[in-house]
Structures are given as C-alpha cells and as structure tokens.
Motif scaffolding. Structure first.
Motif, mmCIF file in Angstrom:
data_model
loop_
_atom_site.group_PDB
_atom_site.id
_atom_site.type_symbol
_atom_site.label_atom_id
_atom_site.label_comp_id
_atom_site.label_asym_id
_atom_site.label_seq_id
_atom_site.Cartn_x
_atom_site.Cartn_y
_atom_site.Cartn_z
ATOM 1 N N ASP A 1 0.847 -1.185 0.000
ATOM 2 C CA ASP A 1 0.000 0.000 0.000
ATOM 3 C C ASP A 1 0.895 1.251 0.000
ATOM 4 O O ASP A 1 1.982 1.232 0.596
ATOM 5 C CB ASP A 1 -0.891 0.006 1.247
ATOM 6 N N ALA B 1 0.866 3.669 1.814
ATOM 7 C CA ALA B 1 1.179 4.051 3.197
ATOM 8 C C ALA B 1 2.474 3.402 3.686
ATOM 9 O O ALA B 1 3.118 3.912 4.595
ATOM 10 C CB ALA B 1 0.037 3.663 4.129
ATOM 11 N N ARG C 1 -4.598 4.411 6.808
ATOM 12 C CA ARG C 1 -4.717 5.875 6.705
ATOM 13 C C ARG C 1 -3.836 6.552 7.760
ATOM 14 O O ARG C 1 -3.107 7.495 7.468
ATOM 15 C CB ARG C 1 -6.184 6.283 6.862
ATOM 16 N N GLU D 1 0.028 6.323 7.080
ATOM 17 C CA GLU D 1 0.542 7.120 5.951
ATOM 18 C C GLU D 1 1.630 8.088 6.407
ATOM 19 O O GLU D 1 1.429 8.886 7.321
ATOM 20 C CB GLU D 1 -0.607 7.905 5.306
#
Length: 188
Positions: free
Chosen positions: A23, A25, A170, A173
């Motif tokens: 990802d 992140a 999230r 990140e």
C-alpha cells in the motif's frame, strides 16, 4: 459443492499488489525488519492448529523479529491472504500498539480476547471480529499464502473505536519507517 466452487474460482485471487505491505502508506519503507516464527518456516505450510475454526484450533502462531529502528513509537501487524477470491486480500488479524521494545508475540496471543496488559490492541478483521482468524481457504481453491506483515511506525496511532484495515493504513501514511514479513501457506 464448496470444493466445486473453489475449483471454479481457482484463478480468481486478490493479488500480492493489494497487500498492506504494498500500500502507498508503507511501500516506500525499508525492508529492514526480519520476521520469523517457531510455528512455521517462511514459505512452508502453516500447521493445522493455527487454521481457523472448524479446520483447526484457531491459535495464532508465535512471531518474532529483529531490526526495529530506535525511533519506532509502535509496531503494527497485519495478517492477510492475497489468494482469497476477492477484490482485496482477506484480513485475518490486525494488531496495533505493539511496544517498540517487544521482539515477539507469543503463540495464541492474537487469539486471546482478554483485556490486554501489553498495549497491543486488535483491529477488525474481514470476519468482523477483533481476534485472529486462522487460515480456512475455500476447499479446492488451491494453496493460499498467509502474509504476516510487520510495520515500524514513528508515531503512536490513536483510534476512537476498533479500527479497520483502511483506518490503520490511513493513520500509517507517512509514518512507516521499516517493514518486514513472513508468509506461510495453507490448502484445503
């Protein structure tokens, strides 16, 4: 019937590219955490006792690691199956708040629903539960890979409730400073 469905969906898999490990992140973080297990060898079969309810005892495997950077505020573990016949990997466990000084998670610790005393908190897996959900792939679908991904984070993550994979990523990140993984396989 389930074996027929598994055989029919054999070519349908979420894919490695959708793992938390890849990802945005986390993907730019160095691969400096070395993750191992006394429960299974990298790339080898995960013992049945670690398989999910109805298949095994649903006991989470022991995990240990080396290489945590000194500036780590906490560690995060996300266990996923990229071979699930879904658009995204199936999440088997999320653990946040792992102390940066920790070097291991004991066998069964992620299966334990008791109130934690070590800071570790469980997020929501794809089953909708806050515990480890062991391997239990669709019969006949072929071997599945279970990826235990560990992330070193340079800040403490805070959640108002039980976090989902999306909420954890999230907050991660821009904060992932190291990552590592171990994977094992399981087939029915």
């Amino acid at each position: 019937m389930r074996r027929f469905v598994g055989t029919l969906l054999r070519g349908v898999r979420a894919g490695e590219k959708h793992l938390a490990y890849n990802d945005p992140a986390a993907a730019q973080a160095p691969l400096s955490l070395v993750v191992s297990s006394t429960s299974f060898e990298f790339g080898k079969s995960i013992p049945r006792k670690h398989a999910g309810p109805g298949e095994g005892e649903n006991i989470s495997p022991e995990l240990s690691w080396l290489g945590v950077p000194p500036e780590t505020a906490e560690l995060v573990l996300i266990v996923e199956d990229p071979d699930a016949p879904l658009p995204r990997p199936f999440v088997h466990a999320i653990a946040t708040g792992i102390q940066p000084t920790a070097t291991t998670i004991a066998e069964g610790r992620l299966s334990d629903t008791a109130t934690p005393t070590d800071g570790l908190a469980m997020g929501k897996n794809t089953f909708g539960k806050t515990t480890y959900g062991g391997p239990r792939p669709v019969p006949g679908h072929g071997p599945h890979t279970y990826v235990f991904q560990l992330f070193a984070i340079d800040k403490r993550l805070t959640f108002e409730g039980v976090p989902s994979r999306a909420e954890v990523l999230r907050q991660m990140e821009g904060a992932v400073i190291a990552r590592g993984r171990i994977e094992g396989t399981y087939e029915r």
